[in-house]
Design a protein around this motif. Sequence first.
Motif, PDB file in Angstrom:
ATOM      1  N   THR A 213       5.704   8.026  -7.643  1.00  0.00           N
ATOM      2  CA  THR A 213       5.523   6.678  -8.536  1.00  0.00           C
ATOM      3  C   THR A 213       6.164   6.969  -9.943  1.00  0.00           C
ATOM      4  N   SER A 214       6.297   8.094 -10.333  1.00  0.00           N
ATOM      5  CA  SER A 214       6.672   8.006 -11.871  1.00  0.00           C
ATOM      6  C   SER A 214       8.367   8.047 -11.597  1.00  0.00           C
ATOM      7  N   VAL A 215       8.970   8.601 -10.685  1.00  0.00           N
ATOM      8  CA  VAL A 215      10.286   8.658 -10.560  1.00  0.00           C
ATOM      9  C   VAL A 215      10.784   7.394  -9.733  1.00  0.00           C
ATOM     10  N   SER A 216      10.145   6.725  -9.246  1.00  0.00           N
ATOM     11  CA  SER A 216      10.313   5.380  -8.362  1.00  0.00           C
ATOM     12  C   SER A 216      10.588   4.482  -9.283  1.00  0.00           C
ATOM     13  N   ARG A 217       9.797   4.405 -10.231  1.00  0.00           N
ATOM     14  CA  ARG A 217       9.397   3.190 -11.117  1.00  0.00           C
ATOM     15  C   ARG A 217      10.803   3.276 -12.266  1.00  0.00           C
ATOM     16  N   ARG A 218      11.239   4.600 -12.499  1.00  0.00           N
ATOM     17  CA  ARG A 218      12.599   4.417 -13.219  1.00  0.00           C
ATOM     18  C   ARG A 218      13.855   4.335 -12.501  1.00  0.00           C
ATOM     19  N   LEU A 219      13.827   4.650 -11.098  1.00  0.00           N
ATOM     20  CA  LEU A 219      14.936   4.519 -10.171  1.00  0.00           C
ATOM     21  C   LEU A 219      15.023   3.000  -9.959  1.00  0.00           C
ATOM     22  N   ASP A 220      13.820   2.400  -9.817  1.00  0.00           N
ATOM     23  CA  ASP A 220      13.880   0.689  -9.561  1.00  0.00           C
ATOM     24  C   ASP A 220      14.732   0.143 -10.613  1.00  0.00           C
ATOM     25  N   TYR A 221      14.351   0.569 -11.958  1.00  0.00           N
ATOM     26  CA  TYR A 221      14.672  -0.107 -13.219  1.00  0.00           C
ATOM     27  C   TYR A 221      16.286   0.094 -13.219  1.00  0.00           C
ATOM     28  N   ILE A 222      16.816   1.480 -13.016  1.00  0.00           N
ATOM     29  CA  ILE A 222      18.365   1.652 -12.973  1.00  0.00           C
ATOM     30  C   ILE A 222      19.075   0.859 -12.032  1.00  0.00           C
ATOM     31  N   LEU A 223      18.482   0.773 -10.715  1.00  0.00           N
ATOM     32  CA  LEU A 223      19.205  -0.094  -9.668  1.00  0.00           C
ATOM     33  C   LEU A 223      19.219  -1.369 -10.150  1.00  0.00           C
ATOM     34  N   GLN A 224      18.117  -1.975 -10.638  1.00  0.00           N
ATOM     35  CA  GLN A 224      18.039  -3.228 -10.883  1.00  0.00           C
ATOM     36  C   GLN A 224      19.028  -3.577 -12.226  1.00  0.00           C
ATOM     37  N   THR A 225      19.015  -2.669 -13.239  1.00  0.00           N
ATOM     38  CA  THR A 225      19.849  -2.932 -14.056  1.00  0.00           C
ATOM     39  C   THR A 225      21.578  -3.085 -13.529  1.00  0.00           C
ATOM     40  N   VAL A 226      21.783  -2.035 -12.812  1.00  0.00           N
ATOM     41  CA  VAL A 226      23.043  -2.020 -12.183  1.00  0.00           C
ATOM     42  C   VAL A 226      23.475  -3.403 -11.327  1.00  0.00           C
ATOM     43  N   ARG A 227      22.566  -3.581 -10.679  1.00  0.00           N
ATOM     44  CA  ARG A 227      22.788  -5.115  -9.837  1.00  0.00           C
ATOM     45  C   ARG A 227      23.049  -6.169 -10.863  1.00  0.00           C
ATOM     46  N   GLN A 228      22.463  -6.272 -11.918  1.00  0.00           N
ATOM     47  CA  GLN A 228      22.325  -7.294 -12.744  1.00  0.00           C
ATOM     48  C   GLN A 228      23.843  -7.508 -13.645  1.00  0.00           C
ATOM     49  N   HIS A 229      24.377  -6.311 -13.318  1.00  0.00           N
ATOM     50  CA  HIS A 229      25.744  -6.206 -14.091  1.00  0.00           C
ATOM     51  C   HIS A 229      26.751  -6.396 -12.855  1.00  0.00           C
ATOM     52  N   GLY A 230      26.499  -6.973 -11.769  1.00  0.00           N
ATOM     53  CA  GLY A 230      27.497  -7.151 -10.931  1.00  0.00           C
ATOM     54  C   GLY A 230      28.028  -6.035 -10.182  1.00  0.00           C
ATOM     55  N   VAL A 231      27.446  -4.840  -9.910  1.00  0.00           N
ATOM     56  CA  VAL A 231      28.105  -3.845  -9.229  1.00  0.00           C
ATOM     57  C   VAL A 231      27.350  -3.797  -7.853  1.00  0.00           C
ATOM     58  N   SER A 232      28.095  -3.723  -6.936  1.00  0.00           N
ATOM     59  CA  SER A 232      27.778  -3.876  -5.394  1.00  0.00           C
ATOM     60  C   SER A 232      26.994  -2.670  -5.020  1.00  0.00           C
ATOM     61  N   ASP A 233      26.359  -2.672  -4.135  1.00  0.00           N
ATOM     62  CA  ASP A 233      25.289  -1.698  -3.605  1.00  0.00           C
ATOM     63  C   ASP A 233      26.224  -0.530  -2.855  1.00  0.00           C
ATOM     64  N   LYS A 234      27.272  -1.027  -2.375  1.00  0.00           N
ATOM     65  CA  LYS A 234      28.251   0.027  -1.692  1.00  0.00           C
ATOM     66  C   LYS A 234      28.756   0.786  -2.858  1.00  0.00           C
ATOM     67  N   ASP A 235      28.527   0.335  -3.924  1.00  0.00           N
ATOM     68  CA  ASP A 235      29.282   1.273  -5.013  1.00  0.00           C
ATOM     69  C   ASP A 235      28.149   2.074  -5.632  1.00  0.00           C
ATOM     70  N   THR A 236      27.044   2.126  -5.221  1.00  0.00           N
ATOM     71  CA  THR A 236      25.843   2.841  -5.534  1.00  0.00           C
ATOM     72  C   THR A 236      25.227   3.657  -4.672  1.00  0.00           C
ATOM     73  N   SER A 237      24.795   5.020  -4.679  1.00  0.00           N
ATOM     74  CA  SER A 237      24.165   5.984  -4.160  1.00  0.00           C
ATOM     75  C   SER A 237      22.979   6.605  -4.898  1.00  0.00           C
ATOM     76  N   VAL A 238      21.899   6.988  -4.133  1.00  0.00           N
ATOM     77  CA  VAL A 238      20.836   7.441  -4.344  1.00  0.00           C
ATOM     78  C   VAL A 238      20.296   8.720  -3.876  1.00  0.00           C
ATOM     79  N   ARG A 239      20.079   9.889  -4.425  1.00  0.00           N
ATOM     80  CA  ARG A 239      19.541  11.003  -4.065  1.00  0.00           C
ATOM     81  C   ARG A 239      18.259  11.572  -4.361  1.00  0.00           C
ATOM     82  N   LYS A 240      17.313  11.948  -3.803  1.00  0.00           N
ATOM     83  CA  LYS A 240      15.954  12.524  -4.074  1.00  0.00           C
ATOM     84  C   LYS A 240      15.959  13.807  -3.795  1.00  0.00           C
TER      85      LYS A 240
END
Length: 249
Positions: free
Chosen positions: A78-105
């Motif tokens: 929960t702790s990590v996912s909450r921050r990951l969600d915020y990071i991905l949301q911020t990236v999308r809000q700035h117009g970065v495509s999902d294909k230019d983003t990758s996530v590893r856990k």
Amino acid sequence: MESQSRLFAAILPAAGREYVSNENEQGLEVRAVHRQSPGNRIREVQVTGTAEVSCPADRVCVRVSVGSSKESVNEVTTSVSRRLDYILQTVRQHGVSDKDTSVRKFLHREVDQYHMDAEVVVTFLDFEKMERVCSVLLEKLDKSVCVGTPQFYHSTECLSQMRRRVCVSAVENAQQKACEVSQLLGQTLGPPLLIREEETKEWRSEDEEERGRSQGAATLFHLPCTPTITASSRVSVSFSLRDRRGKKL
């Protein structure tokens, strides 16, 4: 039997260097070659053209990592996912495509503690947008996030376009030389007979090595220099010569 005459003109390669293209005429050598063969007299002019094209990096990659240690899997997830969600949301809000983003856990346990590390790798085409995203993440997540040093690089499309541009520029320079030579000889330049790219070179800017040495100490507000690749091309082009009435000599 009438002798044929072939005229060759060669320009030495340029030594100058500019951002887009550069060419300095250093010398001109003209020689006539006579051959005994039947037919009409043929004349041509052969010149060399050189050019340089510089291309700054068009991509930048940033790694954003977060981590947590808890006594249960649910808590650490929960702790990590909450921050990951915020990071991905911020990236999308700035117009970065999902294909230019990758996530590893990565989740593992040490004694009675569960540890989870996560990393988001984002590729930006807009460098200013990259700076804004990094600033927002550092401001909002503070020490709970680690924003890595931006890594600039050239895309395959960028390099391919640069190589085409430098070759075309070298041919244009050769054509310009041939026009001036034909005017000097009182002739009109005809169509090209042969185009050959004789030499190509590529090298990185001198700042590249310094950038690599300083990467560990670089921060968001002291960005490393954007690397630049320069390509050079030398071509040889032969043109036919025509008289003032448009008749090929």
